[in-house]
Design a protein around this motif. Structure first.
Motif, mmCIF file in Angstrom:
data_model
loop_
_atom_site.group_PDB
_atom_site.id
_atom_site.type_symbol
_atom_site.label_atom_id
_atom_site.label_comp_id
_atom_site.label_asym_id
_atom_site.label_seq_id
_atom_site.Cartn_x
_atom_site.Cartn_y
_atom_site.Cartn_z
ATOM 1 N N ARG A 1 -13.629 -2.702 -31.400
ATOM 2 C CA ARG A 1 -12.488 -1.974 -30.818
ATOM 3 C C ARG A 1 -11.564 -2.875 -30.017
ATOM 4 N N ALA A 2 -12.007 -4.052 -29.682
ATOM 5 C CA ALA A 2 -11.175 -5.000 -28.940
ATOM 6 C C ALA A 2 -11.156 -6.315 -29.708
ATOM 7 N N PHE A 3 -10.031 -7.026 -29.618
ATOM 8 C CA PHE A 3 -9.863 -8.227 -30.437
ATOM 9 C C PHE A 3 -9.291 -9.372 -29.615
ATOM 10 N N THR A 4 -9.823 -10.546 -29.838
ATOM 11 C CA THR A 4 -9.252 -11.761 -29.272
ATOM 12 C C THR A 4 -8.223 -12.315 -30.263
ATOM 13 N N THR A 5 -7.454 -13.273 -29.791
ATOM 14 C CA THR A 5 -6.498 -13.926 -30.691
ATOM 15 C C THR A 5 -7.228 -14.606 -31.843
ATOM 16 N N ALA A 6 -8.346 -15.263 -31.552
ATOM 17 C CA ALA A 6 -9.112 -15.942 -32.607
ATOM 18 C C ALA A 6 -9.609 -14.947 -33.649
ATOM 19 N N GLN A 7 -10.049 -13.783 -33.213
ATOM 20 C CA GLN A 7 -10.509 -12.764 -34.153
ATOM 21 C C GLN A 7 -9.360 -12.239 -35.003
ATOM 22 N N TYR A 8 -8.193 -12.082 -34.398
ATOM 23 C CA TYR A 8 -7.041 -11.645 -35.190
ATOM 24 C C TYR A 8 -6.698 -12.673 -36.257
ATOM 25 N N THR B 1 10.031 -12.285 -26.684
ATOM 26 C CA THR B 1 10.109 -12.226 -28.149
ATOM 27 C C THR B 1 10.996 -13.330 -28.707
ATOM 28 N N LEU B 2 12.040 -13.704 -27.973
ATOM 29 C CA LEU B 2 12.875 -14.826 -28.413
ATOM 30 C C LEU B 2 12.042 -16.100 -28.505
ATOM 31 N N ALA B 3 11.213 -16.350 -27.502
ATOM 32 C CA ALA B 3 10.368 -17.550 -27.509
ATOM 33 C C ALA B 3 9.347 -17.494 -28.649
ATOM 34 N N ALA B 4 8.725 -16.342 -28.854
ATOM 35 C CA ALA B 4 7.720 -16.205 -29.913
ATOM 36 C C ALA B 4 8.342 -16.358 -31.294
ATOM 37 N N PHE B 5 9.483 -15.737 -31.505
ATOM 38 C CA PHE B 5 10.123 -15.784 -32.830
ATOM 39 C C PHE B 5 10.711 -17.161 -33.105
ATOM 40 N N HIS B 6 11.194 -17.831 -32.067
ATOM 41 C CA HIS B 6 11.677 -19.210 -32.218
ATOM 42 C C HIS B 6 10.524 -20.102 -32.670
ATOM 43 N N LEU C 1 2.034 -15.561 -26.428
ATOM 44 C CA LEU C 1 3.290 -15.234 -25.760
ATOM 45 C C LEU C 1 3.472 -13.725 -25.669
ATOM 46 N N LEU C 2 3.235 -13.037 -26.774
ATOM 47 C CA LEU C 2 3.441 -11.589 -26.786
ATOM 48 C C LEU C 2 2.445 -10.864 -25.889
ATOM 49 N N THR C 3 1.212 -11.345 -25.861
ATOM 50 C CA THR C 3 0.213 -10.678 -25.025
ATOM 51 C C THR C 3 0.386 -11.010 -23.543
ATOM 52 N N SER C 4 1.309 -11.891 -23.219
ATOM 53 C CA SER C 4 1.624 -12.136 -21.805
ATOM 54 C C SER C 4 2.453 -10.996 -21.222
ATOM 55 N N LEU C 5 3.007 -10.153 -22.085
ATOM 56 C CA LEU C 5 3.767 -8.998 -21.619
ATOM 57 C C LEU C 5 2.814 -7.934 -21.063
ATOM 58 N N PRO C 6 3.169 -7.265 -19.988
ATOM 59 C CA PRO C 6 2.299 -6.236 -19.411
ATOM 60 C C PRO C 6 1.923 -5.160 -20.425
ATOM 61 N N GLY C 7 0.629 -4.889 -20.527
ATOM 62 C CA GLY C 7 0.150 -3.816 -21.395
ATOM 63 C C GLY C 7 0.035 -4.159 -22.855
ATOM 64 N N VAL C 8 0.395 -5.369 -23.243
ATOM 65 C CA VAL C 8 0.396 -5.752 -24.658
ATOM 66 C C VAL C 8 -0.889 -6.507 -24.974
ATOM 67 N N SER D 1 -1.318 -18.696 -33.026
ATOM 68 C CA SER D 1 -2.071 -18.366 -31.823
ATOM 69 C C SER D 1 -1.173 -18.351 -30.599
ATOM 70 N N VAL D 2 -0.269 -19.308 -30.516
ATOM 71 C CA VAL D 2 0.655 -19.359 -29.382
ATOM 72 C C VAL D 2 1.623 -18.178 -29.427
ATOM 73 N N CYS D 3 2.082 -17.815 -30.629
ATOM 74 C CA CYS D 3 2.961 -16.640 -30.771
ATOM 75 C C CYS D 3 2.272 -15.387 -30.233
#
Length: 211
Positions: free
Chosen positions: A160-167, A95-100, A119-126, A114-116
């Motif tokens: 029901r499922a979304f890609t980063t581009a769709q978001y 989250t520090l990297a994403a918020f920075h 980064l967050l979706t690199s976390l397990p389960g996110v 998109s990079v933010c």
């Protein structure tokens, strides 16, 4: 639009996103009436207060992150056991990297956004919806939360499922509608969620012309 990945250029905002099918006047009736609005405001206040003391770049701890996942996933939380792998150090670092990154770029910078999310979706389960909730609750002026209700109300399509581009397309379309209404992005997003809940509760699913 169902089944198509082509996003046309919106003549109103000059951004690429699926055509908005909701009638703006329908949102005025439900604005501010979502069921969890008090809980949402309290969580946003908590995060805003906590972030003031974490400088120069903010971050979330594991407890903060878990509050967001409980808010977003509700009873579905038990379906994502990977979230149990999260540690305080891991959540803080990501989250520090994403918020920075967010702080160093304009909110309209889709590549940085998109990079933010990445980064967050690199976390397990996110997944993308939880990542969008983290960003929306942390930066309420710049982000909204994507889920099947908002998407269905806005675009008339089941998803029901979304890609980063769709978001990012969803965020762009919500921003377009928000400027038309003179509302904030989050107020518009919340109204879309509530409109969908009421539409389906009334059995009026034909309003969406779903196949």
């Amino acid at each position: 639009m169902s089944g198509s990945n082509v996003m046309p250029l919106c003549p109103r905002c000059r951004a690429y996103h699926p055509p908005v099918v909701v009638e703006p006047e329908r949102l005025g009736v439900v604005r501010g009436a979502e069921l969890d609005i008090a809980e949402t405001r309290e969580l946003k206040r908590h995060i805003a207060t906590m972030l003031r003391y974490r400088t120069p770049y903010a971050f979330l701890g594991l407890d903060d992150f878990q509050r967001i996942t409980r808010w977003k996933l509700g009873h579905q939380l038990k379906r994502v056991p990977q979230l149990e792998q999260l540690t305080d150090r891991l959540v803080r670092s990501v989250t520090l990297a994403a918020f920075h990154l967010h702080a160093e770029h304009e909110p309209s910078d889709a590549v940085a956004a998109s990079v933010c999310v990445g980064l967050l979706t690199s976390l397990p389960g996110v997944g993308v919806p939880v990542a969008s909730a983290v960003l929306a609750l942390t930066f309420p002026d710049d982000y909204c939360v994507v889920d099947f209700r908002g998407w269905r109300a806005l675009f008339g399509e089941e998803r029901r499922a979304f890609t980063t581009a769709q978001y990012l397309a969803y965020r762009s379309a919500v921003d377009c509608l928000a400027r038309l209404l003179g509302w904030s992005v989050q107020a518009t997003d919340h109204a879309l969620w509530e409109l969908d809940r009421r539409t389906l509760a009334s059995g009026d699913s034909k309003s969406y012309n779903l196949e």
